[in-house]
Design a protein around this motif. Structure first.
Motif, PDB file in Angstrom:
ATOM      1  N   LYS A  45       0.827  -1.209   0.000  1.00  0.00           N
ATOM      2  CA  LYS A  45       0.000   0.000   0.000  1.00  0.00           C
ATOM      3  C   LYS A  45       0.860   1.257   0.000  1.00  0.00           C
ATOM      4  CE  LYS A  45      -3.923   2.164   2.329  1.00  0.00           C
ATOM      5  NZ  LYS A  45      -4.935   2.031   3.402  1.00  0.00           N
ATOM      6  N   MET A  46       1.916   1.258   0.777  1.00  0.00           N
ATOM      7  CA  MET A  46       2.814   2.415   0.832  1.00  0.00           C
ATOM      8  C   MET A  46       3.504   2.644  -0.511  1.00  0.00           C
ATOM      9  SD  MET A  46       4.539   2.012   4.624  1.00  0.00           S
ATOM     10  CE  MET A  46       5.666   3.385   4.314  1.00  0.00           C
ATOM     11  N   LYS A  47       3.919   1.531  -1.143  1.00  0.00           N
ATOM     12  CA  LYS A  47       4.571   1.646  -2.445  1.00  0.00           C
ATOM     13  C   LYS A  47       3.597   2.161  -3.484  1.00  0.00           C
ATOM     14  CE  LYS A  47       8.083   1.281  -5.163  1.00  0.00           C
ATOM     15  NZ  LYS A  47       9.266   2.154  -4.973  1.00  0.00           N
ATOM     16  N   TYR A  48       2.379   1.624  -3.456  1.00  0.00           N
ATOM     17  CA  TYR A  48       1.364   2.065  -4.408  1.00  0.00           C
ATOM     18  C   TYR A  48       1.065   3.557  -4.230  1.00  0.00           C
ATOM     19  CZ  TYR A  48      -2.791   2.057  -7.351  1.00  0.00           C
ATOM     20  OH  TYR A  48      -3.689   2.321  -8.350  1.00  0.00           O
ATOM     21  N   LYS A  49       0.950   3.971  -2.998  1.00  0.00           N
ATOM     22  CA  LYS A  49       0.651   5.370  -2.710  1.00  0.00           C
ATOM     23  C   LYS A  49       1.738   6.300  -3.232  1.00  0.00           C
ATOM     24  CE  LYS A  49      -0.765   8.458   1.044  1.00  0.00           C
ATOM     25  NZ  LYS A  49      -1.019   8.570   2.508  1.00  0.00           N
ATOM     26  N   SER A  50       3.007   5.843  -3.166  1.00  0.00           N
ATOM     27  CA  SER A  50       4.117   6.673  -3.633  1.00  0.00           C
ATOM     28  C   SER A  50       4.108   6.834  -5.155  1.00  0.00           C
ATOM     29  CB  SER A  50       5.454   6.083  -3.185  1.00  0.00           C
ATOM     30  OG  SER A  50       5.757   4.895  -3.904  1.00  0.00           O
ATOM     31  N   LEU A  51       3.476   5.875  -5.847  1.00  0.00           N
ATOM     32  CA  LEU A  51       3.451   5.907  -7.310  1.00  0.00           C
ATOM     33  C   LEU A  51       2.101   6.359  -7.873  1.00  0.00           C
ATOM     34  CD1 LEU A  51       5.242   2.489  -7.920  1.00  0.00           C
ATOM     35  CD2 LEU A  51       6.246   4.759  -8.201  1.00  0.00           C
ATOM     36  N   GLU A  52       1.121   6.478  -7.002  1.00  0.00           N
ATOM     37  CA  GLU A  52      -0.239   6.777  -7.455  1.00  0.00           C
ATOM     38  C   GLU A  52      -0.360   8.159  -8.088  1.00  0.00           C
ATOM     39  OE1 GLU A  52      -4.711   5.992  -5.743  1.00  0.00           O
ATOM     40  OE2 GLU A  52      -3.234   6.884  -4.389  1.00  0.00           O
ATOM     41  N   GLY A  53       0.275   9.157  -7.488  1.00  0.00           N
ATOM     42  CA  GLY A  53       0.202  10.516  -8.031  1.00  0.00           C
ATOM     43  C   GLY A  53       0.711  10.597  -9.454  1.00  0.00           C
ATOM     44  N   PRO A  54       1.933  10.104  -9.717  1.00  0.00           N
ATOM     45  CA  PRO A  54       2.463  10.147 -11.078  1.00  0.00           C
ATOM     46  C   PRO A  54       1.618   9.372 -12.096  1.00  0.00           C
ATOM     47  CG  PRO A  54       4.239   9.788  -9.514  1.00  0.00           C
ATOM     48  CD  PRO A  54       2.958   9.697  -8.746  1.00  0.00           C
ATOM     49  N   ILE A  55       1.101   8.198 -11.706  1.00  0.00           N
ATOM     50  CA  ILE A  55       0.316   7.406 -12.651  1.00  0.00           C
ATOM     51  C   ILE A  55      -1.023   8.082 -12.948  1.00  0.00           C
ATOM     52  CG2 ILE A  55      -0.999   5.883 -11.095  1.00  0.00           C
ATOM     53  CD1 ILE A  55       0.899   4.704 -14.217  1.00  0.00           C
ATOM     54  N   MET A  56      -1.582   8.774 -11.957  1.00  0.00           N
ATOM     55  CA  MET A  56      -2.829   9.502 -12.198  1.00  0.00           C
ATOM     56  C   MET A  56      -2.605  10.673 -13.144  1.00  0.00           C
ATOM     57  SD  MET A  56      -5.391   8.031 -10.739  1.00  0.00           S
ATOM     58  CE  MET A  56      -6.631   9.313 -10.700  1.00  0.00           C
ATOM     59  N   ARG A  57      -1.452  11.321 -13.024  1.00  0.00           N
ATOM     60  CA  ARG A  57      -1.143  12.429 -13.939  1.00  0.00           C
ATOM     61  C   ARG A  57      -0.970  11.920 -15.369  1.00  0.00           C
ATOM     62  NH1 ARG A  57       1.488  14.303  -9.256  1.00  0.00           N
ATOM     63  NH2 ARG A  57       3.484  13.333  -9.787  1.00  0.00           N
ATOM     64  N   LEU A  58      -0.366  10.747 -15.505  1.00  0.00           N
ATOM     65  CA  LEU A  58      -0.241  10.145 -16.829  1.00  0.00           C
ATOM     66  C   LEU A  58      -1.614   9.769 -17.380  1.00  0.00           C
ATOM     67  CD1 LEU A  58       2.853   7.767 -16.456  1.00  0.00           C
ATOM     68  CD2 LEU A  58       2.741   9.931 -17.682  1.00  0.00           C
ATOM     69  N   CYS A  59      -2.463   9.273 -16.508  1.00  0.00           N
ATOM     70  CA  CYS A  59      -3.831   8.925 -16.891  1.00  0.00           C
ATOM     71  C   CYS A  59      -4.566  10.167 -17.417  1.00  0.00           C
ATOM     72  CB  CYS A  59      -4.572   8.328 -15.687  1.00  0.00           C
ATOM     73  SG  CYS A  59      -6.313   7.963 -15.975  1.00  0.00           S
ATOM     74  N   ASP A  60      -4.486  11.258 -16.693  1.00  0.00           N
ATOM     75  CA  ASP A  60      -5.116  12.512 -17.120  1.00  0.00           C
ATOM     76  C   ASP A  60      -4.582  12.954 -18.481  1.00  0.00           C
ATOM     77  OD1 ASP A  60      -6.495  12.589 -14.726  1.00  0.00           O
ATOM     78  OD2 ASP A  60      -5.151  14.047 -13.785  1.00  0.00           O
ATOM     79  N   ASN A  61      -3.270  12.819 -18.663  1.00  0.00           N
ATOM     80  CA  ASN A  61      -2.632  13.254 -19.902  1.00  0.00           C
ATOM     81  C   ASN A  61      -3.151  12.464 -21.099  1.00  0.00           C
ATOM     82  OD1 ASN A  61      -0.076  12.573 -21.880  1.00  0.00           O
ATOM     83  ND2 ASN A  61      -0.103  14.717 -21.253  1.00  0.00           N
ATOM     84  N   LEU A  62      -3.209  11.155 -20.956  1.00  0.00           N
ATOM     85  CA  LEU A  62      -3.627  10.326 -22.089  1.00  0.00           C
ATOM     86  C   LEU A  62      -5.122  10.465 -22.376  1.00  0.00           C
ATOM     87  CD1 LEU A  62      -2.020   8.616 -24.011  1.00  0.00           C
ATOM     88  CD2 LEU A  62      -2.595   6.593 -22.671  1.00  0.00           C
ATOM     89  N   ILE A  63      -5.914  10.591 -21.323  1.00  0.00           N
ATOM     90  CA  ILE A  63      -7.352  10.821 -21.528  1.00  0.00           C
ATOM     91  C   ILE A  63      -7.567  12.147 -22.249  1.00  0.00           C
ATOM     92  CG2 ILE A  63      -9.507  11.403 -20.332  1.00  0.00           C
ATOM     93  CD1 ILE A  63      -9.061   8.435 -20.449  1.00  0.00           C
ATOM     94  N   ALA A  64      -6.811  13.169 -21.864  1.00  0.00           N
ATOM     95  CA  ALA A  64      -6.919  14.477 -22.523  1.00  0.00           C
ATOM     96  C   ALA A  64      -6.536  14.360 -23.995  1.00  0.00           C
ATOM     97  CB  ALA A  64      -6.022  15.494 -21.817  1.00  0.00           C
ATOM     98  N   PHE A  65      -5.520  13.564 -24.282  1.00  0.00           N
ATOM     99  CA  PHE A  65      -5.092  13.365 -25.664  1.00  0.00           C
ATOM    100  C   PHE A  65      -6.184  12.678 -26.483  1.00  0.00           C
ATOM    101  CE2 PHE A  65      -2.886  10.336 -28.635  1.00  0.00           C
ATOM    102  CZ  PHE A  65      -2.638  11.273 -29.634  1.00  0.00           C
ATOM    103  N   TYR A  66      -6.737  11.601 -25.956  1.00  0.00           N
ATOM    104  CA  TYR A  66      -7.795  10.888 -26.680  1.00  0.00           C
ATOM    105  C   TYR A  66      -9.009  11.794 -26.893  1.00  0.00           C
ATOM    106  CZ  TYR A  66      -5.202   6.595 -25.569  1.00  0.00           C
ATOM    107  OH  TYR A  66      -4.242   5.621 -25.459  1.00  0.00           O
ATOM    108  N   PHE A  67      -9.373  12.500 -25.831  1.00  0.00           N
ATOM    109  CA  PHE A  67     -10.502  13.419 -25.915  1.00  0.00           C
ATOM    110  C   PHE A  67     -10.219  14.506 -26.956  1.00  0.00           C
ATOM    111  CE2 PHE A  67     -12.559  17.354 -24.145  1.00  0.00           C
ATOM    112  CZ  PHE A  67     -13.870  16.993 -24.448  1.00  0.00           C
ATOM    113  N   GLY A  68      -9.001  15.048 -26.930  1.00  0.00           N
ATOM    114  CA  GLY A  68      -8.620  16.092 -27.876  1.00  0.00           C
ATOM    115  C   GLY A  68      -8.616  15.601 -29.309  1.00  0.00           C
TER     116      GLY A  68
END
Length: 204
Positions: A45-68
């Motif tokens: 859980k601690m490891k996941y939490k440390s990586l969750e922020g960056p992966i969510m930002r990547l998720c936002d980026n790719l969704i924005a690209f597909y939407f765009g």
């Protein structure tokens, strides 16, 4: 036709997204491997939490690209009623079966897996906007109905997924505003701004 007039009668396949699109799948694969290294649930859980922020930002980026991409497709389809040539389509003439298993689909399926698994992931602390799943489904439809762009040479060749059919009812001014919104996000170098646009709220 002169070179000058030919350039004036074409529109780009990519309005400028490419420099700002990040790779999702490699980071997501790395995240899963790193989390699995720990047998203890608390450590995972601690490891996941440390990586969750960056992966969510990547998720936002790719969704924005597909939407765009779909917004831009709707812009081209509705802005240019006559047949206007699209320049820079690297998929034109490509093997459709290779496209179906290529880098584009690898990214799509990786992101789709992340979004679907997030709700049931016991380590996840951040919720994903349910509209993201609509974007993914629509983008897969966008690829499919356009045969992965292997035959898209003119603006009249573009087909939109059902969720974006609202653009067919836009006035000329509204279509121009779509391009201004896309261009503004690209100029800002943060294409994620598209997710805060009024068009994103129209998806269901």
């Amino acid at each position: 036709m002169t070179t000058k007039s030919k350039k004036q009668n074409t529109v780009p396949f990519d309005p400028g997204f490419a420099p700002y699109v990040l790779v999702f799948s490699i980071t997501y694969d790395y995240m899963q491997i790193e989390v699995r290294k720990f047998k203890n649930a608390t450590q995972r859980k601690m490891k996941y939490k440390s990586l969750e922020g960056p992966i969510m930002r990547l998720c936002d980026n790719l969704i924005a690209f597909y939407f765009g991409c779909m917004l831009y497709g709707g812009y081209l389809k509705n802005k240019y009623k006559s047949q206007v040539e699209i320049s820079g389509n690297d998929f034109l003439g490509a093997n459709i079966d290779e496209c179906k298993s290529g880098d584009v689909m690898i990214e799509v399926l990786s992101l789709e897996k992340f979004i679907k698994n997030n709700d049931k992931n016991p380590f996840a602390t951040k919720k994903i906007n349910p509209v993201y799943a609509v974007v993914i489904d629509s983008y897969k439809e966008f690829l499919d109905v356009n045969e992965y762009f292997t035959n898209v040479k003119f603006t009249s060749d573009i087909k939109l997924p059902k969720a974006f059919s609202f653009m067919d009812n836009f006035s000329d001014d509204q279509i121009d505003d779509v391009f201004e919104t896309i261009n503004g996000a690209i100029d800002s170098k943060k294409i994620e701004k598209l997710l805060n646009s009024s068009y994103f709220e129209l998806l269901k």
